[in-house]
Design a protein around this motif. Structure first.
Motif, mmCIF file in Angstrom:
data_model
loop_
_atom_site.group_PDB
_atom_site.id
_atom_site.type_symbol
_atom_site.label_atom_id
_atom_site.label_comp_id
_atom_site.label_asym_id
_atom_site.label_seq_id
_atom_site.Cartn_x
_atom_site.Cartn_y
_atom_site.Cartn_z
ATOM 1 N N THR A 1 -5.460 -5.381 -1.581
ATOM 2 C CA THR A 1 -4.454 -4.545 -0.628
ATOM 3 C C THR A 1 -4.136 -6.278 0.010
ATOM 4 O OG1 THR A 1 -6.096 -3.272 0.291
ATOM 5 C CG2 THR A 1 -4.530 -2.253 -0.605
ATOM 6 N N SER B 1 0.189 -1.151 0.261
ATOM 7 C CA SER B 1 -0.100 0.009 -0.128
ATOM 8 C C SER B 1 1.030 1.175 -0.009
ATOM 9 C CB SER B 1 -1.084 -0.147 1.380
ATOM 10 O OG SER B 1 -2.317 -1.060 1.230
ATOM 11 N N TYR C 1 -3.411 3.846 -7.003
ATOM 12 C CA TYR C 1 -3.168 4.002 -5.319
ATOM 13 C C TYR C 1 -3.664 3.166 -4.301
ATOM 14 C CZ TYR C 1 -0.716 6.031 -1.124
ATOM 15 O OH TYR C 1 0.303 5.877 -0.166
ATOM 16 N N GLY C 2 -3.915 2.919 -3.242
ATOM 17 C CA GLY C 2 -4.701 2.411 -2.377
ATOM 18 C C GLY C 2 -5.044 1.278 -3.528
ATOM 19 N N ASN C 3 -6.740 1.710 -3.100
ATOM 20 C CA ASN C 3 -7.999 0.965 -4.284
ATOM 21 C C ASN C 3 -8.553 1.729 -5.449
ATOM 22 O OD1 ASN C 3 -8.155 -1.817 -3.093
ATOM 23 N ND2 ASN C 3 -8.826 -0.948 -0.824
#
Lengths: 106, 117
Positions: B73, B30, B52-54
């Protein structure tokens, strides 16, 4: 749209200095990195933030960036340096690659 | 050590979709952005976008509306789905974990996607 221009090919004799350029309007205002890609392999970062070498990259690789041109210099070029080289910069939140330069060591 | 392991080669027909996975290990998934880049035969590297991230995603204008990035993730895995495939989409697709500063930069081994009738 923002474009990075590279010469399609560069030739150099073993032991000599290879110079690969990347040009664009006010490129010196941006941070440039360089990738090496050998046939059949994934690209490898050789220079980041204009002139920084990642660990494991030989000292013969160096980079600079000023005005409208970024330059990758390979001193004492070796046969194993033969590869395609790409410059890369950010345009806002998008990534731009140059068209690539094929380095031939002969 | 950092590793990005991508799914295997795919052969798809024109008009179909393909989904490529990229499983990361050796770092905190993450923490870094995952980019997707492709290289078609005889062509140079082409950036497709990043995630980036979800839900923090940026697509290249060229692929907007035809590509989707997702990530799991919990499984440290990123996915790239490309729809409405054409012969021009035949390429090796790479995932790339990168830091904003550029000092963290790791590529997957690439996934060959061939589009042919």
């Amino acid at each position: 749209s923002y474009e990075l221009t590279q010469s399609p090919s560069v030739s150099v004799s073993p032991g000599q200095t290879a110079t690969i350029t990347c040009s664009a309007d006010k490129l010196g205002d941006k941070k440039v990195c360089w990738y090496q890609q050998k046939t059949g392999q994934s690209p490898v970062l050789v220079i980041y933030q204009d002139g920084n070498r990642p660990s494991g990259i030989p000292e013969r690789f160096s980079g600079s960036n000023s005005g409208n041109t970024a330059t990758l210099t390979i001193r004492g070029t070796q046969a194993l340096d033969e590869a395609d080289y790409y410059c890369q910069a950010w345009d806002g939140s998008s990534v731009i690659f140059g068209g690539g330069t094929k380095l031939t060591v002969l | 050590q950092v590793q990005l392991v991508q799914s295997g080669a795919e052969v798809q027909k024109p008009g179909a979709s393909v989904k490529v996975s990229c499983k990361a290990s050796g770092y905190s998934f993450s923490t870094y952005t995952m980019h997707w880049v492709r290289r078609a035969p005889g062509q140079g590297l082409e950036w497709m976008g990043w995630i980036y991230g979800n839900d923090n995603i940026r697509y290249s204008q060229k692929f907007q509306g035809r590509v989707a990035f997702t990530s799991d993730t919990s499984a440290s895995t990123a996915f790239m789905e490309l729809r409405s495939l054409g012969s021009q989409d035949t390429a090796v697709y790479y995932c790339v974990a990168r830091s904003a500063a550029g000092d963290f930069d790791h590529w997957g081994q690439g996934t060959l996607v061939s589009v042919s009738s």
